[in-house]
Structure formats: C-alpha cells, structure tokens
Write an enzyme that holds these catalytic residues in place. Structure first.
Site, PDB file in Angstrom:
ATOM      1  N   ASN A  92     -55.138 -75.592 -49.567  1.00 38.45           N
ATOM      2  CA  ASN A  92     -54.747 -74.199 -49.347  1.00 38.45           C
ATOM      3  C   ASN A  92     -53.553 -74.180 -48.397  1.00 38.45           C
ATOM      4  OD1 ASN A  92     -56.929 -73.162 -50.891  1.00 38.45           O
ATOM      5  ND2 ASN A  92     -58.301 -73.455 -49.152  1.00 38.45           N
ATOM      6  N   GLN A  99     -54.752 -70.192 -46.322  1.00 35.14           N
ATOM      7  CA  GLN A  99     -55.026 -71.317 -45.415  1.00 35.14           C
ATOM      8  C   GLN A  99     -55.474 -70.750 -44.079  1.00 35.14           C
ATOM      9  OE1 GLN A  99     -51.590 -73.788 -44.657  1.00 35.14           O
ATOM     10  NE2 GLN A  99     -52.731 -75.251 -43.399  1.00 35.14           N
ATOM     11  N   HIS A 105     -54.918 -80.147 -44.454  1.00 33.25           N
ATOM     12  CA  HIS A 105     -56.209 -80.736 -44.827  1.00 33.25           C
ATOM     13  C   HIS A 105     -56.360 -80.648 -46.326  1.00 33.25           C
ATOM     14  CE1 HIS A 105     -56.697 -76.499 -43.742  1.00 33.25           C
ATOM     15  NE2 HIS A 105     -57.642 -76.411 -44.668  1.00 33.25           N
TER      16      HIS A 105
HETATM   17  P1  5GP Z   1     -58.755 -73.563 -45.263  1.00 33.94           P
HETATM   18  O1  5GP Z   1     -59.153 -72.159 -45.611  1.00 33.94           O
HETATM   19  O2  5GP Z   1     -57.850 -73.611 -44.067  1.00 33.94           O
HETATM   20  O3  5GP Z   1     -58.240 -74.349 -46.428  1.00 33.94           O
HETATM   21  O4  5GP Z   1     -60.105 -74.307 -44.903  1.00 33.94           O
HETATM   22  C1  5GP Z   1     -60.560 -74.546 -43.623  1.00 33.94           C
HETATM   23  C2  5GP Z   1     -61.916 -75.196 -43.755  1.00 33.94           C
HETATM   24  O5  5GP Z   1     -62.278 -75.711 -42.490  1.00 33.94           O
HETATM   25  C3  5GP Z   1     -63.046 -74.248 -44.196  1.00 33.94           C
HETATM   26  O6  5GP Z   1     -63.632 -74.748 -45.393  1.00 33.94           O
HETATM   27  C4  5GP Z   1     -64.013 -74.267 -43.021  1.00 33.94           C
HETATM   28  O7  5GP Z   1     -65.353 -74.226 -43.419  1.00 33.94           O
HETATM   29  C5  5GP Z   1     -63.656 -75.566 -42.317  1.00 33.94           C
HETATM   30  N1  5GP Z   1     -63.890 -75.551 -40.890  1.00 33.94           N
HETATM   31  C6  5GP Z   1     -63.490 -74.603 -40.005  1.00 33.94           C
HETATM   32  N2  5GP Z   1     -63.846 -74.937 -38.761  1.00 33.94           N
HETATM   33  C7  5GP Z   1     -64.473 -76.137 -38.843  1.00 33.94           C
HETATM   34  C8  5GP Z   1     -65.071 -77.004 -37.876  1.00 33.94           C
HETATM   35  O8  5GP Z   1     -65.100 -76.732 -36.678  1.00 33.94           O
HETATM   36  N3  5GP Z   1     -65.625 -78.160 -38.351  1.00 33.94           N
HETATM   37  C9  5GP Z   1     -65.614 -78.482 -39.666  1.00 33.94           C
HETATM   38  N4  5GP Z   1     -66.183 -79.646 -40.018  1.00 33.94           N
HETATM   39  N5  5GP Z   1     -65.045 -77.688 -40.610  1.00 33.94           N
HETATM   40  C10 5GP Z   1     -64.495 -76.535 -40.195  1.00 33.94           C
END
Ligand code: 5GP
Length: 120
Positions: A92, A99, A105
């Site tokens: 994302n 994102q 990531h």
């Molecule tokens: P994005 O929306 O930025 O692609 O995804 C961020 C991801 O990070 C989400 O799936 C969310 O669940 C994960 N996430 C957010 N905070 C933490 C955290 O403190 N630890 C872990 N292991 N995952 C996290």
C-alpha cells in the site's frame, strides 16, 4: 518526486527495539514480523531496515545490497510460512494506496484462497 522519511513511525520504533514484535525472519537488511491485525492465516510484514517510506522510494534509492537482502527475506518468509499454494504481496502506497505506516512494508498474505484483488 521527493521522499521524506519520518523516523517517529511505528515500524521505525520496532526496528529500534522500542516496541516488541513477533519476528518471523531477520537479516542484515530486512525484518519480517507478523501483522498485529492479521487479514489472513498468514499475514507477515517485510520491512527494510533502512529509512524508506514506500516501495517506489525503496526501488529508487536503496542500494543493490539492501534490495537483494530485502527480497531474500521475502523468499525466506514465503518458505517459512509454507505458502506453496500461493500468496499475495501488497505494498500500500501513500493516500491512494491507503498506506497507514510511512515505512515501506510488503504484506505477505496467504494460507487460504484469497478473494479478488479489488472489489468488483
Ligand atoms: P498499511 O495500511 O500501512 O499498508 O499497513 C500497516 C499494517 O501494519 C496494518 O496491517 C497493521 O495491522 C500493521 N500494524 C500497525 N501497527 C503495528 C504494530 O505495532 N505491530 C505490528 N506487528 N503490526 C502493526
């Protein structure tokens, strides 16, 4: 396009050891850990250790060693997770990509048959 990295994000804090994580794999250039809110039986996040905000930032600016190390970690995550029947990798990116965490990531999702990539 310029990329500004802010090291106050949650994944930077994980890399600094300020927040615990459930590590799946680690090498010199990447860390892989379980997503805290899994969307599938396998849901692992692979992140570079360097300060890159997004996939396009990483692809444009990371060294060859960093890029190889990152994708070696992706390969290890897939092997360890046993996603032989397939998986989905998602990066994302910024507002249109929804994102949330501004540290690049790659989501590795699998362990079940996933729905279509985008709602029809
Ligand atoms: P994005 O929306 O930025 O692609 O995804 C961020 C991801 O990070 C989400 O799936 C969310 O669940 C994960 N996430 C957010 N905070 C933490 C955290 O403190 N630890 C872990 N292991 N995952 C996290």
């Amino acid at each position: 396009m310029t990329f500004d990295y802010d090291d106050r994000n949650i994944f930077a804090r994980i890399l600094r050891g300020e927040i615990p994580n459930s590590t799946v794999f680690e090498n010199d250039h990447a860390l892989a850990f379980k997503d805290i809110a899994p969307q599938a039986p396998v849901h692992v996040l692979v992140i570079p250790k360097g300060p890159y905000v997004s996939l396009d930032h990483f692809a444009a600016a990371a060294s060859a060693d960093e890029q190889v190390g990152f994708f070696q970690a992706v390969a290890e995550v897939c092997r360890i997770s046993g996603v032989d029947e397939g998986f989905r990798a998602i990066a994302n990116t910024r507002s249109h990509g929804v994102q949330d965490v501004p540290h690049f990531h790659l989501h590795i999702l699998g362990g079940t048959r996933l729905g279509r990539m985008l709602p029809a």
